[in-house]
Scaffold this motif. Sequence first.
Motif, short mmCIF file in Angstrom:
data_model
loop_
_atom_site.label_atom_id
_atom_site.label_comp_id
_atom_site.label_asym_id
_atom_site.label_seq_id
_atom_site.Cartn_x
_atom_site.Cartn_y
_atom_site.Cartn_z
N SER A 1 0.85 -1.18 0.00
CA SER A 1 0.00 0.00 0.00
C SER A 1 0.90 1.24 0.00
CB SER A 1 -0.89 0.00 1.25
OG SER A 1 -1.72 1.13 1.26
N THR B 1 -2.58 3.82 -3.11
CA THR B 1 -2.36 2.97 -4.27
C THR B 1 -2.02 1.58 -3.75
OG1 THR B 1 -1.63 4.79 -5.66
CG2 THR B 1 -0.85 2.59 -6.25
N ALA C 1 -3.95 -0.66 -8.15
CA ALA C 1 -5.27 -0.08 -7.93
C ALA C 1 -5.18 1.29 -7.29
CB ALA C 1 -6.10 -1.00 -7.03
N ASP C 2 -6.10 2.17 -7.69
CA ASP C 2 -6.29 3.43 -6.98
C ASP C 2 -7.78 3.58 -6.72
OD1 ASP C 2 -7.65 5.46 -8.84
OD2 ASP C 2 -6.00 4.81 -10.12
N HIS C 3 -8.16 4.61 -6.01
CA HIS C 3 -9.54 4.75 -5.55
C HIS C 3 -10.33 5.83 -6.29
CE1 HIS C 3 -7.61 2.39 -2.43
NE2 HIS C 3 -8.81 1.95 -2.16
N ASP D 1 -14.78 -0.22 -5.09
CA ASP D 1 -13.93 0.78 -4.44
C ASP D 1 -12.73 1.22 -5.26
OD1 ASP D 1 -15.49 0.59 -2.07
OD2 ASP D 1 -14.35 -1.18 -1.47
N THR D 2 -12.31 0.42 -6.23
CA THR D 2 -11.04 0.70 -6.91
C THR D 2 -11.12 0.56 -8.42
OG1 THR D 2 -10.29 -1.59 -6.72
CG2 THR D 2 -9.62 -0.07 -4.94
N LYS D 3 -10.18 1.24 -9.06
CA LYS D 3 -9.91 1.07 -10.48
C LYS D 3 -8.57 0.34 -10.53
CE LYS D 3 -8.26 4.61 -12.45
NZ LYS D 3 -8.59 5.99 -12.26
N ASN D 4 -8.51 -0.82 -11.21
CA ASN D 4 -7.32 -1.66 -11.23
C ASN D 4 -6.79 -1.81 -12.65
OD1 ASN D 4 -9.14 -2.37 -8.99
ND2 ASN D 4 -7.54 -3.77 -8.43
#
Length: 141
Positions: free
Chosen positions: A20, A75, A91-93, A131-134
Amino acid sequence: MGQLRTSPPPPRAIELERWSLGTPTELRDLRASLRDALTRHGLTQGEDLDEIPHLVVLVATELATNALRHGIPPTIVTLLAADDCFILDVADHDLSTSPDLSDTSPLDSGGRGLLLAQSVSLAVGWYATGDTKNIWASFPR
């Protein structure tokens, strides 16, 4: 150039390690730890695969930098394994944007991370969770 194709990583991939990141200063530790993790988790040694750790670390750095710069922290960088490949998932949010394979001119100082990932990995894709874009990239094991 358009959008990156939408697809999740292989469904039978298992998580090996997770990091993280909240700031770009943590990228140095990520690079060292990721290289160690690749060795610990069975990177096959051989002339054809000697460059794989360098490529995985390079792509991880590019994708994590993009996520830290353009996304919402933290991230999350995850190393997975599936059959005969490693999968790097970053991934980010920020769910309000999607990855873009932007056109870049030779004088631009950035914007090539996804193109680089596509050129040195087996496959690249992206998907969103609640929750995330990966963004993920796979490499030979």
